[in-house]
Each structure stands twice: as structure tokens, then as C-alpha cells.
Enzyme design. Structure first.
Site, short mmCIF file in Angstrom:
data_model
loop_
_atom_site.label_atom_id
_atom_site.label_comp_id
_atom_site.label_asym_id
_atom_site.label_seq_id
_atom_site.Cartn_x
_atom_site.Cartn_y
_atom_site.Cartn_z
N GLY A 237 -32.86 43.84 -14.00
CA GLY A 237 -33.79 44.31 -15.01
C GLY A 237 -35.01 43.41 -15.17
N ILE A 464 -26.56 42.87 -16.52
CA ILE A 464 -27.65 43.28 -15.63
C ILE A 464 -27.62 42.51 -14.32
CG2 ILE A 464 -29.10 44.03 -17.53
CD1 ILE A 464 -30.68 41.44 -17.28
N GLY A 465 -26.43 42.01 -13.98
CA GLY A 465 -26.27 41.20 -12.78
C GLY A 465 -26.08 39.74 -13.08
N GLY A 507 -28.17 36.82 -24.65
CA GLY A 507 -27.06 37.75 -24.54
C GLY A 507 -25.71 37.11 -24.76
N ILE A 589 -21.76 24.82 -19.96
CA ILE A 589 -21.76 25.80 -18.88
C ILE A 589 -20.44 26.56 -18.92
CG2 ILE A 589 -21.75 26.10 -16.38
CD1 ILE A 589 -24.48 25.48 -17.52
N THR A 594 -21.49 31.61 -11.90
CA THR A 594 -22.53 32.53 -12.36
C THR A 594 -23.74 31.77 -12.90
OG1 THR A 594 -21.45 32.72 -14.53
CG2 THR A 594 -20.88 34.36 -12.87
N GLN A 598 -27.69 32.15 -11.67
CA GLN A 598 -28.82 32.45 -12.54
C GLN A 598 -29.95 31.44 -12.40
OE1 GLN A 598 -29.44 35.18 -14.93
NE2 GLN A 598 -28.19 35.81 -13.21
N GLY A 662 -28.86 29.79 -23.41
CA GLY A 662 -29.16 30.79 -22.41
C GLY A 662 -29.70 30.17 -21.13
N GLU A 665 -33.38 32.60 -17.98
CA GLU A 665 -34.84 32.54 -17.82
C GLU A 665 -35.40 31.16 -17.56
OE1 GLU A 665 -36.64 35.92 -20.56
OE2 GLU A 665 -34.77 35.16 -21.41
#
Length: 699
Positions: A237, A464-465, A507, A589, A594, A598, A662, A665
Site C-alpha cells: 500500500g 499490507i505485507g 498499526g 523488536i 519481519t 520492513q 513503529g 516508515e
């Protein structure tokens, strides 16, 4: 009744658990939106405006209905009315054309080929008007919005920055720019809409099924309970699937009009018009410092664009409010409404373009002061958040810089540009810092003990992956005192307990908090009944609104440092990035596998931003020219030679029950600046306007 499984002492959060949905994805059993095909399905293809501004005078509907397989052709003249004042989502509600590519009609046919051909040949008569699609800082219609994205104040000021800059011994005063960039997830946008009496079911890849349900209900004048949004799997996304876009409304409107299920799948080219993009920015950075590099003043002025339909102001100057200590500071945002599509969220909106400007300017300041770029940042480390005055819940930026320097081999770096060569390749290294807020939003969840000894956790979250389904399984297993193999997490459905958007890197923090509280409530209920599970199961729910919206006593942010090595061909200007390395302070973490994915993904996207991504506007035509992946270039495997991500162990008790920040990003945030700084170190050429193209280096 059966007894619940005994509570285990194992901790599964922190384990590198494989993705729980991995098998479904690699075998093709995972159902994405486009995979759904209800009986009696029709295909709908939108018709895009061929002018950038003006009106639709007439659409030749009658001739379309004579074509084989065509069921309907809908435009403003025959479309059903929607209950909305939102001009962006008021699809086919007006004759006005506000940007090239806006949906002005839709053709519906029995087959996709018939629908595409009909849409291609539909005759539309326009009354075009002169358009304006050019962003510039001195645009006469530039204005100050009331606030910027996420509710941040538009402008801030402390002290007297102009006087401080005038008297500062060292001043950097430069303008940086970033181009428009388009989200290009692997899965294009696609909608399957089906009405059942007064109820609507929509299959749509969405980062926010709860929000999409509310919007659809409002537009079509019905209770939210009558709308069902289904989105268990989303193929990427990057923000483009977080907001509601016009194609979803168009698909639902069309299905209602024709009385049959409708599938609408956007092509890659169509995604460049109406599914959002990152606004281009023009940013003036002014840094005033003492000779040793300590900042006395910082100003950051941002100019950007939105559409004539809607205001979206990206918060590009906001990270400059938090990063470094300076007694005198000012940040501003200015916006101009042009005849272009509305920009929106793209991975790390605000922080990504804003930190390119700030971290490039910090590198220029380090050179002007003769100070190592890492030492410069350390010298300007604030004791508390410079903007709010709140203490940081944790920061550790200095630790990221120091550990990154050690791992990267920064020691002994010759600061002089253009001094290292490998044959005809000029070699340089650069560094930049990164930050992103650690956010949470209210969410709800339910946890159920099943009679067979398993548990089911439900929340309308979106994977979203990122691996959200996997990490929530680990969080639930620990909160229940169970194991991941006994926990099933259901998400991606608006019928489940409401969840915050999969955006803003919040999220896991938002959903995880709700999952922990629901699981804790379930354990209390099980304890009250002696661990016995009735034949119908036992369920508990939780809502985190009160917990999340409590008074904030700390400034909560993730931090990081990215290091880049580049090579630049001295003859052609071709730039490559042999090494990227990042070190991050992002709380606990929850799953190293994963998490690394990211962070590496973010840095790869930052490399793409630095060297390749650029949506090119033809001002005369009023549209982006490179509307496909053949011309809009993104990083491929050959561009990513060696990218590594590490993190510091960080125990922050002020965040959420998991202690996490998070990570979706922050990986992109400092990467472009690190690469640009490395290019300067290699060549002596300072690139302030992204991307770093050959023509900017060969002169």
C-alpha cells in the site's frame, strides 16, 4: 466444558517467527480483492478526463448502449446522486473537471474486453479552460493552511530566528526540492462491489476497512452496519490504500445503478491519476551556527501543492521541530491549490521529504564548520523535545550514530570530496539521521477461548505485507500464556472490532494494545470460571480509547541513522550504491525477521527516491507523462547491492504494553539524504533537487 490449555512461561514476542500466512500466499490460496467473482458479475472501466480543467458538456451514452456486451454507460447526466459535500469523492456528481485523469464516466459490460473497448471509444464533448499545474514557491495563490497533516500546527516559532541568523558566524541558506512521487504497490487497486437489497459488500485492498465502511455508509445514506468491507490480504500500500479513493465509490455507485455485482480493476497507468501520490516540495533551509557547529538558529519553510478539489498539506517541516537543539527556530508550510490530483500519504509523509532537506543542510553545515557530520549531530543533541519541551520517552539517536559508524567503518574517513577512486569510479560515503513519531490510535479487539483448546483473536486491522498478522499472533500468544500455534488472528474485515488505520507506523502499537487488553480480559474470565471453557466458547473484548487518549507526558519518537557508500562514474555520472546500512532505536523488536524486512524495505525505497523516482509533469498537457513502470523508475534487485539493518536494544516503558515503536516508515526517512551526502563526498557536487540524475552530475 473443557479446560483451557495450561499457561506457559514461554515468551514468543521477540522470536523470528515465520509469517503465519506465508503458505497461503506462496500457494495462491490467499484471496485478494480481484480474485473474487460473484455470480452474474459485470466489468466496469472508468473513463478519465482528457482535459485538466473545464466541463463535460455531453457524453454519447446512446451509441455505447448499441455496442455488443455493453450494459450501461454512466456519467453526470444519468448517475445516481450521492449524499456528500466531499468534492473528491463526489464521483459523477458534477460536470466540472478538476484534473486530467479525473473520472467523468464509467462503462459497464459483460466482459472486460468489451468494457475496455467501449471506454476507449466513448465520445466525450468538453468545454476546456486554461489550467495551472505548476508548483513554484512564489505562486500568487500560495496560502497558509489552518493546519497540516495529522493536525500539526502550520507554523511554529521560538525566539528570534531572523536576528540569530543575521549574527551567526556560520550560515547555511539553501533551497532543496523533491518531485512528485507515486505509490506503486505490487497489487493495483481493484474493487468488487455487490448490493444485497439495502446492504453493500465491497472487496477492496484497504489499509483501513473501518474507515472505508464509514465513508461508504455516509455517501450512500445508510447505517454502517449495512456496509461490509472485506480485505483479508493486501498486496502492498505505502499509504495509497489508506484513504478512500474515487474508484471505490464509482464501483459501488455503478453496481447500484445496474443492479448486478461489478468488478473494477485499475490499470497501472490509471493509478497515476486518482490513487494519490507524494506532493512535490520546495524547501528553504536556513541553519545558523557557532564555528564549532552548535546551532543557534534553524528555519524550515515548505511550499507544496494540493488539488482544486481538496486540501492536503504535508507536514514536511514538522521533523525539524524535534531533531536538534537550537534556541531560535521557525517552521512554516504554504500550499497552492492547482489543477492536479489530490496528493495524500506515501510512506513517511512529511518526515521523508522534510528530512531530506534538513539532513542535507546539516551535512553542508558540517562541511562549512569543518566538523565531522556525526560529531555535528551529536553536538546538537537536545535534552528534551525542542518543540513541546516534553522529555523523550527514549531517544538514542547518538547511540544509532555511534553504532552505525562502527559497523560501517566511518573512522578515518577523509572528509575532502573527490579524493577516493576505484578506477574511473569516484567513491564517497555519507550519513543522515532519521526520525518518526511513535503513535497509537484507539482500537478494539476480541479474544475467544475455543472448546478445542485454541484461541481466536479478532480485529479489523490490515496486513499490507508488513507481517502484522504474524506479530499480532505472537502478541496474543504471550498475553494469553499460550503458543502461536494455538492462536488464530482474524483481520481485514469491517465486521470485526474496529481498528485504526494501517498508517503512520502505528498499526502494531494500536492493534497490539487492543489485543493485549482483550487477551488479559479473557484470562480474567477464564480464571473466574476455573479455566473451564463452555461448549460455545468464551469471549472477552477490549477498547483502548480511554487508554490511548490519555494525557501525553513524553515525546515519543523512533530514531535512526543511515549510512551510504556510493560510486559515481567520472565520465557518465552513473551513480550506484554498493552499501546501505541503518541502525535504529525503535523500542522493543517484536519479530526480528519481519522487522528487518520492513527496515530494509524502507531503505530500498529511500534509494529509489534518491536516484530514480520522479513523476514528470507536462505543464502544457496538464498531466504526469511517465504513467507506467517502464518510465517511472523504481529500484530493482540490481540497484540494491548490500543493504543491512540493525537496531539498538531499547527498553521504553512509556509506549504501549509491548514497548514497541513503529518501523514501517523510519527506514526510508534518512536514506535519500545519506545518499545525496555521499554523492557530494564522491564528486564535490551538491545535489539539492531529487532525484540524482546523470545530467545533474555531468556538466
Amino acid at each position: 466444558m473443557t479446560a483451557a490449555p495450561p499457561v506457559t512461561g514461554a515468551r514468543h514476542v521477540g522470536e523470528a517467527l515465520d509469517r503465519v500466512d506465508g503458505l497461503a500466499k506462496v500457494t495462491g490460496s490467499a484471496m485478494y480483492a480481484y480474485d473474487h467473482g460473484p455470480a452474474d458479475l459485470l466489468h466496469a472501466v472508468p473513463v478519465e478526463a482528457a482535459i485538466a480543467r473545464g466541463e463535460v458538456v455531453q457524453v454519447d451514452v446512446d451509441s455505447m448502449l448499441k455496442r455488443p456486451g455493453v450494459v450501461a454507460a454512466i456519467w453526470h447526466g444519468n448517475a445516481p446522486r450521492l449524499a456528500t459535500s466531499d468534492e473528491e469523492l463526489a464521483v459523477l456528481q458534477s460536470r466540472r473537471v478538476s484534473y486530467r485523469g479525473q473520472y467523468i464516466a464509467v462503462v459497464v459490460a459483460e466482459t472486460l474486453d468489451d468494457a475496455r473497448e467501449a471506454a476507449r471509444t466513448l465520445h466525450v464533448q468538453y468545454a476546456p479552460e486554461e489550467h495551472d499545474v505548476g508548483l513554484r514557491a512564489d505562486h500568487p495563490k500560495m496560502y497558509r493552511p489552518d493546519s497540516v497533516n495529522a493536525g500539526h500546527p502550520t507554523d511554529t516559532e521560538q525566539g528570534d530566528p531572523d536576528a540569530a541568523l543575521a549574527s551567526a558566524p556560520v550560515v547555511v541558506d539553501e533551497v532543496y526540492s523533491t518531485p512528485a512521487e507515486h505509490n506503486n504497490p505490487m497489487e493495483p487497486h481493484a474493487t468488487v462491489a455487490e448490493w444485497h437489497g439495502d446492504g453493500l459488500t465491497v472487496h477492496e485492498p484497504s489499509q483501513n476497512v473501518t474507515g472505508l465502511r464509514a465513508t461508504l455508509a455516509s455517501l450512500f445514506g445508510m447505517p454502517p452496519a449495512h456496509v461490509h468491507v472485506v480485505s483479508p490480504y493486501v498486496g502492498g500500500g505505502f499509504g495509497s490504500k489508506a484513504k478512500v479513493h474515487p474508484h471505490v465509490i464509482l464501483a459501488a455507485l455503478t453496481a447500484k445503478q445496474v443492479g448486478r455485482p461489478v468488478k473494477m480493476a485499475l490499470t497501472r497507468r490509471q493509478m497515476f491519476a486518482a490513487t494519490a501520490y507524494r506532493t512535490p516540495t520546495i524547501q528553504r533551509m536556513r541553519l545558523g551556527a557557532e564555528p564549532d557547529g552548535r546551532l543557534v538558529a534553524l528555519t524550515h519553510d515548505v511550499f507544496e501543492q494540493s488539488s482544486a478539489l481538496a486540501e492536503f498539506a504535508e507536514q514536511a517541516a514538522v521533523p525539524s521541530r524535534t531533531m536538534y537543539a537550537a534556541p531560535h527556530r521557525r517552521t512554516t508550510h504554504r500550499l497552492v491549490r492547482l489543477d492536479v490530483p489530490t496528493p495524500s500519504w506515501m510512506r513517511a509523509p512529511g518526515e521523508c521529504p522534510g528530512m531530506f532537506a534538513l539532513e542535507s543542510a546539516m551535512d553542508e553545515l558540517a562541511i562549512a564548520c569543518g566538523v565531522d557530520p556525526i560529531d555535528l549531530r551529536v553536538r546538537n543533541e537536545p535534552a528534551a523535545d525542542p518543540h513541546s519541551g516534553l522529555p523523550f520517552s527514549s531517544r538514542n539517536l547518538v547511540g544509532c550514530l555511534r553504532e552505525g559508524a562502527r559497523r560501517f567503518g566511518w573512522a578515518g574517513r577523509d572528509p575532502r570530496p573527490g579524493m577516493r577512486r576505484r578506477g574511473r569510479l569516484l567513491v564517497g560515503t555519507g550519513v543522515a539521521a532519521a526520525t518518526f513519531p511513535a503513535l497509537r490510535a484507539p482500537s478494539s479487539a476480541s479474544a475467544r477461548a475455543e472448546p478445542d483448546g485454541r484461541y481466536t483473536v479478532r480485529i479489523a486491522a490490515a496486513d499490507i505485507g508488513t507481517g502484522a498478522r504474524t506479530v499480532l499472533t505472537q502478541i496474543a500468544a504471550d498475553a494469553l500464556g499460550s503458543t502461536p500455534g494455538l492462536v488464530t488472528v482474524e483481520l481485514g474485515d469491517s465486521a470485526l472490532p474496529r481498528a485504526a488505520v494501517a498508517g503512520g507506523s502505528m498499526g502494531t502499537a494500536s492493534w497490539g494494545t487492543a489485543v493485549v487488553r482483550a487477551c488479559e480480559a479473557l484470562r480474567e474470565r477464564l480464571s473466574a470460571v476455573g479455566g473451564a471453557v463452555p461448549a460455545g466458547g468464551l469471549e472477552a473484548t477490549a477498547d483502548t480509547t480511554q487508554e490511548v487518549r490519555g494525557r501525553q507526558r513524553y515525546a515519543r519518537h523512533a530514531f535512526g541513522a543511515q549510512f551510504a557508500e556510493v560510486t559515481v562514474d567520472a565520465d557518465t555520472g552513473e551513480t550506484r550504491v554498493p552499501r546501505l546500512l541503518g541502525v535504529f532505536a525503535v523500542g522493543r523488536i517484536l519479530n526480528p525477521k519481519t522487522a528487518r524486512s520492513q527496515l530494509i524495505g524502507g531503505m530500498t525505497m529511500g534509494l529509489s527516491m534518491a536516484l530514480l523516482e520522479e513523476s514528470i509533469m507536462d505543464r502544457e498537457f496538464g498531466d504526469y507523462l511517465n504513467r507506467d513502470l517502464a518510465q517511472y523508475h523504481i529500484a530493482a534487485n540490481a540497484d540494491v547491492r548490500d543493504v543491512q539493518a540493525f537496531w539498538l536494544e531499547e527498553d521504553d516503558p512509556h509506549l504501549n504494553p509491548m514497548g514497541s515503536k513503529g518501523i514501517g516508515e523510519i527506514g526510508i526517512v534518512g536514506t535519500a539524504a545519506a545518499i545525496a551526502n555521499a554523492v557530494h563526498h564522491a564528486t564535490g557536487v551538491r545535489i539539492r533537487d531529487l532525484p540524482i540524475r546523470l545530467d545533474k552530475l555531468v556538466r
